[in-house]
Motif scaffolding. Structure first.
Motif, PDB file in Angstrom:
ATOM      1  N   ALA A   1      -3.578 -13.553  -3.102  1.00 49.43           N
ATOM      2  CA  ALA A   1      -4.208 -12.567  -2.588  1.00 49.43           C
ATOM      3  C   ALA A   1      -5.292 -12.248  -3.331  1.00 49.43           C
ATOM      4  O   ALA A   1      -5.965 -11.506  -1.949  1.00 49.43           O
ATOM      5  N   PHE A   2      -5.409 -12.252  -4.300  1.00 50.43           N
ATOM      6  CA  PHE A   2      -6.701 -11.796  -4.694  1.00 50.43           C
ATOM      7  C   PHE A   2      -8.270 -12.515  -4.131  1.00 50.43           C
ATOM      8  O   PHE A   2      -8.907 -11.660  -4.333  1.00 50.43           O
ATOM      9  N   ASP A   3      -6.967 -13.614  -4.033  1.00 52.01           N
ATOM     10  CA  ASP A   3      -8.713 -14.323  -2.919  1.00 52.01           C
ATOM     11  C   ASP A   3      -9.070 -14.057  -1.105  1.00 52.01           C
ATOM     12  O   ASP A   3     -10.205 -14.151  -1.068  1.00 52.01           O
ATOM     13  N   LYS A   4      -8.214 -12.733  -0.793  1.00 49.80           N
ATOM     14  CA  LYS A   4      -7.889 -12.269   0.297  1.00 49.80           C
ATOM     15  C   LYS A   4      -9.798 -11.394   0.487  1.00 49.80           C
ATOM     16  O   LYS A   4      -8.767 -10.521  -0.515  1.00 49.80           O
ATOM     17  N   THR A   5     -10.209 -11.064   1.394  1.00 49.20           N
ATOM     18  CA  THR A   5     -11.079 -10.576   1.561  1.00 49.20           C
ATOM     19  C   THR A   5     -10.886  -8.910   2.741  1.00 49.20           C
ATOM     20  O   THR A   5     -10.656  -9.881   3.530  1.00 49.20           O
ATOM     21  N   ILE A   6     -10.544  -7.788   2.135  1.00 51.18           N
ATOM     22  CA  ILE A   6      -9.723  -6.487   2.832  1.00 51.18           C
ATOM     23  C   ILE A   6     -10.846  -5.381   3.386  1.00 51.18           C
ATOM     24  O   ILE A   6     -10.981  -4.768   2.406  1.00 51.18           O
ATOM     25  N   THR A   7     -10.845  -5.023   4.494  1.00 47.83           N
ATOM     26  CA  THR A   7     -12.284  -3.929   4.257  1.00 47.83           C
ATOM     27  C   THR A   7     -11.787  -3.035   4.700  1.00 47.83           C
ATOM     28  O   THR A   7     -10.707  -2.629   4.763  1.00 47.83           O
ATOM     29  N   LEU A   8     -12.671  -1.880   4.009  1.00 50.68           N
ATOM     30  CA  LEU A   8     -11.742  -0.215   3.927  1.00 50.68           C
ATOM     31  C   LEU A   8     -10.840  -0.038   5.500  1.00 50.68           C
ATOM     32  O   LEU A   8     -10.682   0.671   5.669  1.00 50.68           O
ATOM     33  N   GLU A   9     -11.908  -0.619   6.498  1.00 53.69           N
ATOM     34  CA  GLU A   9     -12.081  -0.031   7.676  1.00 53.69           C
ATOM     35  C   GLU A   9     -10.967  -0.826   7.844  1.00 53.69           C
ATOM     36  O   GLU A   9      -9.539   0.185   8.773  1.00 53.69           O
ATOM     37  N   GLU A  10     -10.712  -2.172   7.844  1.00 51.90           N
ATOM     38  CA  GLU A  10      -8.743  -2.944   7.724  1.00 51.90           C
ATOM     39  C   GLU A  10      -7.755  -2.320   7.468  1.00 51.90           C
ATOM     40  O   GLU A  10      -6.901  -1.686   7.680  1.00 51.90           O
ATOM     41  N   VAL A  11      -8.244  -1.672   6.148  1.00 50.19           N
ATOM     42  CA  VAL A  11      -6.885  -0.459   5.796  1.00 50.19           C
ATOM     43  C   VAL A  11      -6.527   0.499   6.408  1.00 50.19           C
ATOM     44  O   VAL A  11      -5.601   0.886   6.676  1.00 50.19           O
ATOM     45  N   SER A  12      -7.385   0.876   6.612  1.00 50.46           N
ATOM     46  CA  SER A  12      -7.442   2.240   7.262  1.00 50.46           C
ATOM     47  C   SER A  12      -6.172   2.292   9.013  1.00 50.46           C
ATOM     48  O   SER A  12      -5.995   2.661   9.623  1.00 50.46           O
ATOM     49  N   TRP A  13      -6.344   1.026   9.436  1.00 47.19           N
ATOM     50  CA  TRP A  13      -5.527   1.101  10.851  1.00 47.19           C
ATOM     51  C   TRP A  13      -3.640   0.737   9.803  1.00 47.19           C
ATOM     52  O   TRP A  13      -3.322   0.649  11.644  1.00 47.19           O
ATOM     53  N   HIS A  14      -3.909   1.222   9.002  1.00 46.59           N
ATOM     54  CA  HIS A  14      -2.673   0.848   8.694  1.00 46.59           C
ATOM     55  C   HIS A  14      -2.104   1.895   8.055  1.00 46.59           C
ATOM     56  O   HIS A  14      -1.240   1.742   6.954  1.00 46.59           O
ATOM     57  N   ASP A  15      -1.465   2.948   8.771  1.00 43.80           N
ATOM     58  CA  ASP A  15      -1.879   3.475   8.577  1.00 43.80           C
ATOM     59  C   ASP A  15      -0.296   4.264   8.440  1.00 43.80           C
ATOM     60  O   ASP A  15       0.002   6.288   8.472  1.00 43.80           O
ATOM     61  N   HIS A  16       0.974   4.019   8.765  1.00 44.39           N
ATOM     62  CA  HIS A  16       2.024   5.133   9.283  1.00 44.39           C
ATOM     63  C   HIS A  16       3.598   4.151   8.541  1.00 44.39           C
ATOM     64  O   HIS A  16       2.954   3.236   7.945  1.00 44.39           O
ATOM     65  N   ALA A  17       4.818   4.764   8.119  1.00 48.99           N
ATOM     66  CA  ALA A  17       5.623   3.423   7.929  1.00 48.99           C
ATOM     67  C   ALA A  17       5.941   2.841   8.436  1.00 48.99           C
ATOM     68  O   ALA A  17       6.827   1.589   7.108  1.00 48.99           O
ATOM     69  N   ARG A  18       6.218   2.432   9.463  1.00 50.74           N
ATOM     70  CA  ARG A  18       6.043   0.999   9.870  1.00 50.74           C
ATOM     71  C   ARG A  18       4.972  -0.251   9.151  1.00 50.74           C
ATOM     72  O   ARG A  18       5.470  -1.672  10.000  1.00 50.74           O
ATOM     73  N   ASP A  19       3.920   0.444   8.704  1.00 48.00           N
ATOM     74  CA  ASP A  19       2.911  -0.568   8.323  1.00 48.00           C
ATOM     75  C   ASP A  19       1.666   0.250   7.796  1.00 48.00           C
ATOM     76  O   ASP A  19       0.717   0.968   7.774  1.00 48.00           O
TER      77      ASP A  19
END
Length: 114
Positions: free
Chosen positions: A17-35
């Motif tokens: 998991a630590f080898d996968k890079t995820i941007t702040l923008e990508e994280v921002s799309w996952h902002d509710h109880a189902r995700d």
């Protein structure tokens, strides 16, 4: 040892998991109880399945859904066991240029999880 994340590949192709890079923008799309993804100490965690299990309730976690939660996590006095438990939810890390803690010259914390 890093947790692993399966991103639709065979088990043999599962990457740390630590080898996968995820941007702040990508994280921002996952902002509710189902995700629900959050960032703690520059690592990205998918806590969707943990929301209902959180001892403090899901509402506090959902306040930080899709965002940086290190200060809130640290400020609530989580135990060393809670910090270690994060590993199973880790799905990646922020790119170096978006990090606050895990980079040269970043903020130093004596108890930052490895």
């Amino acid at each position: 040892m890093a947790a692993t994340v399966n991103i639709g590949r065979s088990v043999a192709e599962t990457i740390p998991a630590f080898d996968k890079t995820i941007t702040l923008e990508e994280v921002s799309w996952h902002d509710h109880a189902r995700d629900c993804w959050i960032i703690i100490y520059d690592r990205v965690y998918d806590i969707t399945d943990f929301l209902e299990e959180h001892p403090g309730g899901s509402d506090i976690l959902l306040e930080y859904a899709g965002r940086e939660a290190s200060v809130a996590f640290r400020g609530s006095g989580h135990s060393a066991q809670a910090i270690r438990a994060l590993d199973k939810f880790c799905i990646g890390e922020l790119p170096m240029h978006e990090r606050i803690f895990r980079k040269p010259g970043g903020y130093r914390l004596s108890d930052l999880p490895e």
